[in-house]
Design an enzyme around this catalytic site. Structure first.
Site, PDB file in Angstrom:
ATOM      1  N   THR A   1      24.781  24.141  56.111  1.00 46.63           N
ATOM      2  CA  THR A   1      25.564  24.100  57.346  1.00 46.63           C
ATOM      3  C   THR A   1      25.368  25.420  58.081  1.00 46.63           C
ATOM      4  O   THR A   1      25.184  26.461  57.446  1.00 46.63           O
ATOM      5  CB  THR A   1      27.064  23.909  57.011  1.00 46.63           C
ATOM      6  OG1 THR A   1      27.177  22.776  56.148  1.00 46.63           O
ATOM      7  CG2 THR A   1      27.906  23.675  58.245  1.00 46.63           C
TER       8      THR A   1
ATOM      9  N   ASP B   1      42.539  34.182  50.528  1.00 45.80           N
ATOM     10  CA  ASP B   1      41.178  34.717  50.406  1.00 45.80           C
ATOM     11  C   ASP B   1      41.261  36.101  49.774  1.00 45.80           C
ATOM     12  O   ASP B   1      42.179  36.869  50.082  1.00 45.80           O
ATOM     13  CB  ASP B   1      40.519  34.812  51.802  1.00 45.80           C
ATOM     14  CG  ASP B   1      39.003  34.728  51.737  1.00 45.80           C
ATOM     15  OD1 ASP B   1      38.391  35.633  51.129  1.00 45.80           O
ATOM     16  OD2 ASP B   1      38.431  33.775  52.280  1.00 45.80           O
TER      17      ASP B   1
ATOM     18  N   ASP C   1      43.148  36.604  44.961  1.00 48.14           N
ATOM     19  CA  ASP C   1      42.024  36.039  44.221  1.00 48.14           C
ATOM     20  C   ASP C   1      42.528  34.779  43.514  1.00 48.14           C
ATOM     21  O   ASP C   1      43.466  34.850  42.716  1.00 48.14           O
ATOM     22  CB  ASP C   1      41.572  37.098  43.198  1.00 48.14           C
ATOM     23  CG  ASP C   1      40.354  36.671  42.413  1.00 48.14           C
ATOM     24  OD1 ASP C   1      40.091  35.459  42.317  1.00 48.14           O
ATOM     25  OD2 ASP C   1      39.668  37.559  41.871  1.00 48.14           O
TER      26      ASP C   1
ATOM     27  N   GLY D   1      34.526  36.602  52.364  1.00 43.70           N
ATOM     28  CA  GLY D   1      35.218  36.215  53.604  1.00 43.70           C
ATOM     29  C   GLY D   1      35.557  37.445  54.429  1.00 43.70           C
ATOM     30  O   GLY D   1      35.468  38.580  53.941  1.00 43.70           O
TER      31      GLY D   1
ATOM     32  N   TYR E   1      26.018  29.413  40.352  1.00 46.07           N
ATOM     33  CA  TYR E   1      26.691  28.653  41.421  1.00 46.07           C
ATOM     34  C   TYR E   1      26.659  27.162  41.101  1.00 46.07           C
ATOM     35  O   TYR E   1      27.683  26.489  41.124  1.00 46.07           O
ATOM     36  CB  TYR E   1      25.979  28.943  42.743  1.00 46.07           C
ATOM     37  CG  TYR E   1      26.591  28.291  43.952  1.00 46.07           C
ATOM     38  CD1 TYR E   1      27.853  28.674  44.413  1.00 46.07           C
ATOM     39  CD2 TYR E   1      25.909  27.311  44.668  1.00 46.07           C
ATOM     40  CE1 TYR E   1      28.408  28.094  45.542  1.00 46.07           C
ATOM     41  CE2 TYR E   1      26.448  26.727  45.811  1.00 46.07           C
ATOM     42  CZ  TYR E   1      27.695  27.125  46.242  1.00 46.07           C
ATOM     43  OH  TYR E   1      28.244  26.543  47.371  1.00 46.07           O
TER      44      TYR E   1
ATOM     45  N   ALA F   1      35.445  21.694  47.685  1.00 40.84           N
ATOM     46  CA  ALA F   1      34.176  21.957  48.363  1.00 40.84           C
ATOM     47  C   ALA F   1      33.101  22.044  47.288  1.00 40.84           C
ATOM     48  O   ALA F   1      32.930  23.075  46.651  1.00 40.84           O
ATOM     49  CB  ALA F   1      34.251  23.271  49.138  1.00 40.84           C
TER      50      ALA F   1
END
Ligand code: UDP
Length: 311
Positions: free
Chosen positions: A177, A33, A58, A38, A147, A116
């Site tokens: 979620t 991460d 990264d 995060g 995105y 994901a």
């Protein structure tokens, strides 16, 4: 032999829950991460575990991992609209360049790869509920395009590596979620409403609040992702709950469950905000033998208890 999984975005909301799950399944977890969105506090309880390694890196830069890898879960990306509007170029880079780097690593290590992806590949959908066969309605040059298009490119790249290089791939299309470890200031509806309700401040509903979403509890999400990673199914699979509700109704649910005195106020609807969203989960039912089990009242209780125990 202990299996080794690399989880990119492992200090994020879903990533950190995945670290917990794969450690519990006996894996050695390599968590990567760059801590842009995060947080170390999501994984600080894991640092004493000898099967846990953290890389502050990264994924858009060259990645070197010594030794074998059995599985890569590519979860690195800003995921809140507020975040990706603030850092649009990093969002595009992690979905495109980052996915390329991590797929190259999967090819090299002969590791299984799980992307994901997101319900945002459907954009502002013209088909409802959304089945995996729907191609979507995305505005490529709109503010959310950074995105949506990065994730659509990522899916295309995953399928190209699958078809051209025989990389063993999976695609999870993740719908809204919620649960413990979301950043309460990340701007998304659930953490924002919860933070406002707990402080008895006005709840900011955008537009009329008639737009709908389907909110899945994080434990159900993690179970489905785990099952997908153990399956043999390379096509995209929607993961989320089919319990759809309006944002206004959701705001009322949060007020009721927290016993808050907050009032609702209405603010401008962000640009390109999808009007409806509900996954068709028949494929997940069939392929993963999975069904979301936690309803909103139970999920809210679990989240509130987790907040109380950490504050
Ligand atoms: N939303 C809202 N108030 C907020 C934050 C979000 O009414 O303070 C709305 C937003 O406009 C959208 C829905 O809630 O219609 C879900 O937004 P979120 O940012 O959670 O994620 P999205 O599903 O849009 O990616």
């Amino acid at each position: 032999m202990v299996k080794r999984v690399l989880i990119t975005g492992g200090a994020g909301f879903l990533g950190s829950h995945l670290c917990d799950r794969y450690l519990a399944e006996g894996y050695h977890v390599l968590c990567m991460d760059n801590l842009l969105t995060g947080r170390l506090e999501n994984i600080e309880h894991l640092f004493g575990n000898s099967r846990f390694t953290f890389y502050h890196q990264d994924v858009t830069n060259y990645i070197h991992i010594a030794g074998t890898l059995d599985l890569i879960l590519h979860f690195a990306s800003p995921a809140s609209p507020v975040d990706y509007l603030e850092i649009p170029i990093q969002t595009l880079k992690v979905g495109s360049l980052g996915t390329h780097k991590v797929l190259g690593l999967a090819k090299d290590k002969k590791a299984r790869f799980l992307l994901a992806s997101t319900s945002e590949v459907y954009g502002d959908p013209k088909v409802h509920p959304q089945h995996e066969t729907y191609w979507g309605n995305v505005n490529p040059i709109g503010v959310r395009g950074v995105y949506d298009e990065a994730k659509r490119f990522a899916e295309a790249l995953v399928m190209a590596y699958h078809r051209t290089h025989n990389v063993d791939t999976r695609i999870a299309r993740i719908f809204n979620t919620y649960g413990p470890r979301m950043r309460l200031d990340d701007g998304r509806a659930f953490p924002t409403f919860l933070r406002q309700a707990l402080a008895n401040e006005p709840i900011t509903v955008f537009g009329t609040g008639e737009q709908t979403r389907s909110f899945c509890y994080v434990d159900d999400m993690i179970e489905a992702i785990y099952r997908l990673s153990q399956s043999n199914y390379p096509e995209p699979v929607n993961i989320g709950t089919n319990k759809e509700m309006s944002i206004l109704h959701f705001a009322h649910e949060i007020i009721r469950h927290t016993g808050s005195t907050s009032k609702i106020i209405f603010k401008a609807l962000p640009k390109d905000d999808p009007k409806v969203r509900q996954p068709d989960i028949s494929r997940a039912r069939e392929v993963l033998n999975w069904e979301p089990a936690v309803d909103i009242p139970e999920g809210l209780n679990l989240t509130l208890n987790a907040i109380k125990s950490t504050s």
